[in-house]
Motif scaffolding. Structure first.
Motif, PDB file in Angstrom:
ATOM      1  N   LYS A  47       0.815  -1.208   0.000  1.00  0.00           N
ATOM      2  CA  LYS A  47       0.000   0.000   0.000  1.00  0.00           C
ATOM      3  C   LYS A  47       0.857   1.271   0.000  1.00  0.00           C
ATOM      4  N   ASP A  48       0.154   2.416  -0.061  1.00  0.00           N
ATOM      5  CA  ASP A  48       0.812   3.730  -0.097  1.00  0.00           C
ATOM      6  C   ASP A  48       0.415   4.541   1.128  1.00  0.00           C
ATOM      7  N   TYR A  49       1.383   5.239   1.709  1.00  0.00           N
ATOM      8  CA  TYR A  49       1.130   5.975   2.957  1.00  0.00           C
ATOM      9  C   TYR A  49       0.169   7.133   2.762  1.00  0.00           C
ATOM     10  N   VAL A  50       0.114   7.743   1.582  1.00  0.00           N
ATOM     11  CA  VAL A  50      -0.788   8.866   1.334  1.00  0.00           C
ATOM     12  C   VAL A  50      -2.135   8.373   0.802  1.00  0.00           C
ATOM     13  N   THR A  51      -2.112   7.579  -0.257  1.00  0.00           N
ATOM     14  CA  THR A  51      -3.341   7.102  -0.893  1.00  0.00           C
ATOM     15  C   THR A  51      -4.167   6.214   0.028  1.00  0.00           C
ATOM     16  N   ASP A  52      -3.485   5.296   0.741  1.00  0.00           N
ATOM     17  CA  ASP A  52      -4.188   4.299   1.545  1.00  0.00           C
ATOM     18  C   ASP A  52      -4.064   4.516   3.053  1.00  0.00           C
ATOM     19  N   SER A  53      -3.231   5.469   3.472  1.00  0.00           N
ATOM     20  CA  SER A  53      -2.957   5.703   4.899  1.00  0.00           C
ATOM     21  C   SER A  53      -2.368   4.465   5.574  1.00  0.00           C
ATOM     22  N   ILE A  54      -1.586   3.701   4.794  1.00  0.00           N
ATOM     23  CA  ILE A  54      -0.923   2.497   5.295  1.00  0.00           C
ATOM     24  C   ILE A  54       0.543   2.556   4.881  1.00  0.00           C
ATOM     25  N   LEU A  55       1.439   2.166   5.779  1.00  0.00           N
ATOM     26  CA  LEU A  55       2.875   2.379   5.579  1.00  0.00           C
ATOM     27  C   LEU A  55       3.531   1.342   4.674  1.00  0.00           C
ATOM     28  N   GLY A  56       3.017   1.182   3.469  1.00  0.00           N
ATOM     29  CA  GLY A  56       3.576   0.224   2.537  1.00  0.00           C
ATOM     30  C   GLY A  56       4.629   0.835   1.632  1.00  0.00           C
ATOM     31  N   ILE A  57       4.977   0.099   0.584  1.00  0.00           N
ATOM     32  CA  ILE A  57       6.069   0.502  -0.308  1.00  0.00           C
ATOM     33  C   ILE A  57       5.550   1.108  -1.615  1.00  0.00           C
ATOM     34  N   TRP A  62       1.993   2.427  -7.922  1.00  0.00           N
ATOM     35  CA  TRP A  62       2.718   2.462  -9.197  1.00  0.00           C
ATOM     36  C   TRP A  62       1.940   1.705 -10.264  1.00  0.00           C
ATOM     37  N   TYR A  63       1.405   0.545  -9.923  1.00  0.00           N
ATOM     38  CA  TYR A  63       0.641  -0.234 -10.897  1.00  0.00           C
ATOM     39  C   TYR A  63      -0.639   0.487 -11.314  1.00  0.00           C
ATOM     40  N   ALA A  64      -1.251   1.208 -10.387  1.00  0.00           N
ATOM     41  CA  ALA A  64      -2.491   1.925 -10.701  1.00  0.00           C
ATOM     42  C   ALA A  64      -2.249   3.056 -11.693  1.00  0.00           C
ATOM     43  N   LEU A  65      -1.071   3.658 -11.644  1.00  0.00           N
ATOM     44  CA  LEU A  65      -0.777   4.825 -12.475  1.00  0.00           C
ATOM     45  C   LEU A  65       0.075   4.509 -13.703  1.00  0.00           C
ATOM     46  N   ASN A  66       0.722   3.359 -13.710  1.00  0.00           N
ATOM     47  CA  ASN A  66       1.616   3.022 -14.825  1.00  0.00           C
ATOM     48  C   ASN A  66       0.836   2.562 -16.054  1.00  0.00           C
ATOM     49  N   LYS A  67       1.188   3.111 -17.209  1.00  0.00           N
ATOM     50  CA  LYS A  67       0.537   2.726 -18.466  1.00  0.00           C
ATOM     51  C   LYS A  67       1.504   2.041 -19.429  1.00  0.00           C
ATOM     52  N   LYS A  68       2.755   1.963 -19.075  1.00  0.00           N
ATOM     53  CA  LYS A  68       3.764   1.391 -19.973  1.00  0.00           C
ATOM     54  C   LYS A  68       3.841  -0.122 -19.829  1.00  0.00           C
ATOM     55  N   LYS A  69       4.404  -0.752 -20.860  1.00  0.00           N
ATOM     56  CA  LYS A  69       4.640  -2.189 -20.827  1.00  0.00           C
ATOM     57  C   LYS A  69       6.126  -2.462 -20.625  1.00  0.00           C
ATOM     58  N   PRO A  70       6.463  -3.528 -19.897  1.00  0.00           N
ATOM     59  CA  PRO A  70       7.879  -3.829 -19.650  1.00  0.00           C
ATOM     60  C   PRO A  70       8.609  -4.204 -20.932  1.00  0.00           C
ATOM     61  N   TYR A 553       7.107   3.234  -6.001  1.00  0.00           N
ATOM     62  CA  TYR A 553       6.627   4.297  -6.898  1.00  0.00           C
ATOM     63  C   TYR A 553       7.721   5.328  -7.134  1.00  0.00           C
ATOM     64  N   ASN A 554       8.338   5.806  -6.071  1.00  0.00           N
ATOM     65  CA  ASN A 554       9.408   6.800  -6.201  1.00  0.00           C
ATOM     66  C   ASN A 554      10.589   6.233  -6.976  1.00  0.00           C
ATOM     67  N   ALA A 555      10.910   4.960  -6.727  1.00  0.00           N
ATOM     68  CA  ALA A 555      12.057   4.339  -7.403  1.00  0.00           C
ATOM     69  C   ALA A 555      11.814   4.257  -8.910  1.00  0.00           C
ATOM     70  N   MET A 556      10.604   3.889  -9.312  1.00  0.00           N
ATOM     71  CA  MET A 556      10.300   3.796 -10.733  1.00  0.00           C
ATOM     72  C   MET A 556      10.301   5.170 -11.400  1.00  0.00           C
ATOM     73  N   GLN A 557       9.833   6.182 -10.691  1.00  0.00           N
ATOM     74  CA  GLN A 557       9.867   7.549 -11.215  1.00  0.00           C
ATOM     75  C   GLN A 557      11.308   8.012 -11.426  1.00  0.00           C
ATOM     76  N   LEU A 558      12.135   7.756 -10.439  1.00  0.00           N
ATOM     77  CA  LEU A 558      13.530   8.179 -10.515  1.00  0.00           C
ATOM     78  C   LEU A 558      14.293   7.378 -11.565  1.00  0.00           C
ATOM     79  N   ALA A 559      13.979   6.092 -11.687  1.00  0.00           N
ATOM     80  CA  ALA A 559      14.630   5.261 -12.707  1.00  0.00           C
ATOM     81  C   ALA A 559      14.308   5.772 -14.103  1.00  0.00           C
TER      82      ALA A 559
END
Length: 567
Positions: A47-57, A62-70, A553-559
């Protein structure tokens, strides 16, 4: 620091792996959920700390917002125990050696391993017998140096042997402490097995149906103490006193050993610890039939999921680790891994005892030579008999652009002060062995002073970052699911993230992926209790090199940003 109804999270985003500019920071008011649903408990770490109020990673974000294919598949080698290769949520997720023909007893690809279809088992023989119990590394270290150091004082030791002599002395102290602890426990269990029938018969007088609970026994125990004026004297001198028998069963229920079968299972485990793990004369390589003092290919066999009558099932730990990284995301059962474009290469080296340095080194060489980009190592030990073998394998992985991810350990100790292997650190003040090694500690879902898991190792220099490792729901052996805790479950979160990055941005180097993961983490501005202490508190940022928690999410953005700069 008192826990307030909200806490500020400092999010640090870097524009690249290395920048001379000041990082951009922002503060977000965050109110964590106090109570999670059963489904949220199973998936909280994603989960996400802002979107879900849960301290996940923030994997789900990232999957909800990502539109690209690997762009490609990525192989993650999991150096661990055997695993349940037939688990419903892991089918199709394993690497397959396309150059090898199944079960023809020929090394078709000439890589030194016969019939290595999905990986390799370094702890078995050609008959598929496997090591279930091995020595503790302290025992191996003592055995290695006994002939040279036993009975000698420091002033009798050559300067070039002094480091090994000091480790030998440390091993002796650890071994003595472990012998005392486990032998006392073993003796207690032997007595428990002996006295158990008497306890059962005695309690039948009060509970004819034997349907007692801990609470009921506790009430009976207190009444007995109150009514028996000579209780204390008799309790100390007679362990068959009624109060002692009641208390005995209370402890058994608490330890989940309320049946004779459970007690005997524990007795067998302790017997193996005392007579195998701690036994200097026990040869844990005899079954394998190799020479433990020579690095060589080919020993072991290609079955990474052996289930054999008369042998302890060793598939539990590896199945948990693999599920976190690579469980099927599309089958709508069980859990979701990081990507279906990740393929798992299982390499078995672990059992009940400490891993052998030879197996660690050879597994790393195998992983690198057969195409793995990430190597997950959710194991560790206090000593290393052949550290140079492992160090050389680390450098080999670095040379071939492979990332190493390691669990920091569950000893609630400071890795800067207490050695924990395998490590990129020599613990002698010399520079780090390599730059492709990430050491991972464990955090919980609680945003208070218990944020860092009480069992987790830490270290400002030798632990790189933290990831969720407490109450993690994952795949387990025998085609089941369950919840467990440990830094062993935090490390695969980092491995999964690194592999996910490479499925989209294959041109990044291992060192760049490491820096992206560390720079993009979430920095929590709070004080936490230092593991291993009762009340000592320090800023969370002081417990690891990055001072942060993994954020996918942050790691994929920075990558993505960094990958664009490389074009």
């Amino acid at each position: 620091m008192k826990f307030h109804p909200f806490i500020f999270i400092i999010i640090i985003l870097f524009s690249g792996c290395k920048s001379s500019k000041e990082p951009v920071t922002s503060s977000i008011q965050f109110i964590p959920k106090k109570k999670l649903t059963s489904k949220e408990l199973e998936t909280w770490y994603q989960k996400d700390y802002v979107t879900d109020s849960i301290l996940g990673i923030s994997l789900n974000k990232w999957y909800a917002l990502n539109k690209k294919k690997p762009n490609q598949e990525v192989i993650v080698a999991v150096i661990d125990t055997q695993l349940d290769i037939n688990h419903e949520d892991l089918k199709g997720q394993f690497w397959t050696n396309q150059k090898e023909i199944t079960n023809n007893n020929i090394d078709d690809d000439n890589n030194g391993y016969v019939d290595d279809i999905h990986g390799w088992n370094f702890t078995s023989n050609k008959k598929e017998d496997y090591v279930a119990w091995g020595n503790f590394e302290s025992v191996r270290f003592i055995r290695q140096w006994d002939s040279e150091f036993k009975g000698k004082t420091e002033d009798q030791i050559k300067s070039e042997d002094l480091a090994n002599y000091k480790e030998y002395q440390r091993a002796l102290k650890v071994n003595e402490k472990e012998n005392i602890y486990y032998n006392r426990w073993f003796s207690s269990l032997n007595h428990s097995v002996e006295i158990f029938p008497l306890v059962k018969d005695t309690l039948k007088h009060f509970f004819p149906k034997e349907d007692y609970t801990y609470k009921q026994l506790d009430s009976l125990y207190k009444i007995h103490k109150l009514n028996d004026k000579t209780y204390r004297q008799r309790r100390e001198s007679d362990d068959r006193d009624l109060g002692a028998l009641i208390f005995y069963m209370m402890i058994n229920i608490q330890d989940k050993e309320s049946t004779l079968e459970a007690l005997k299972n524990s007795q067998a485990e302790l017997d193996s610890i005392v007579n195998r793990n701690l036994n200097k004369n026990f040869n844990d390589r005899k079954l394998i039939g190799d020479n433990p003092n020579v690095l060589e290919k080919g020993y072991g066999n290609g079955n990474i999921s052996i289930s054999k009558k008369g042998f302890k099932n060793l598939q539990g730990h590896g199945t948990k680790v693999v599920g976190i990284i690579g469980a099927n995301r599309k089958n709508n059962i069980g859990i979701k891994g990081f990507s279906d474009n990740i393929k798992i290469m299982p390499l078995n080296i672990s059992y009940s005892g400490d891993e052998n340095d030879k197996d660690i080194a050879m597994a790393i060489y195998y992983a690198v030579d057969n195409g793995a980009k990430v190597i997950n190592m959710s194991f560790g030990k206090e000593f290393s008999v052949h550290q140079q073998w492992v160090s050389d394998a680390f450098k080999y992985a670095e040379k071939h652009n492979v990332l190493l991810v390691h669990a920091s350990g569950n000893e609630k100790s400071d890795n800067d002060k207490t050695p924990y292997y395998p490590s990129d650190n020599n613990y002698d003040g010399t520079p780090e062995i390599c730059n492709n090694f990430i050491n991972v500690g464990s955090i919980s879902k609680r945003l208070d002073n218990t944020f860092v898991s009480a069992f987790s190792n830490y270290g400002k220099q030798n632990v790189d970052l933290f990831a969720p490792g407490e109450e993690i729901y994952t795949t387990t052996k025998n085609n089941t699911y369950g919840t467990d805790s440990g830094t062993s479950l935090a490390a695969p979160m980092v491995s999964g993230t690194a592999a996910l990055i490479w499925t989209y941005y294959p041109k990044l180097s291992a060192i760049e992926v490491k820096q992206i993961i560390m720079d993009s983490g979430t920095a929590y501005n709070l004080e936490v209790i230092v593991p291993g202490t009762k009340e000592k508190k320090i800023p969370f940022s002081e417990l690891s090199k990055s001072g942060k928690v993994l954020n996918v999410y942050n790691a994929m953005q920075l990558a993505e940003k960094f990958s664009k700069k490389k074009k």
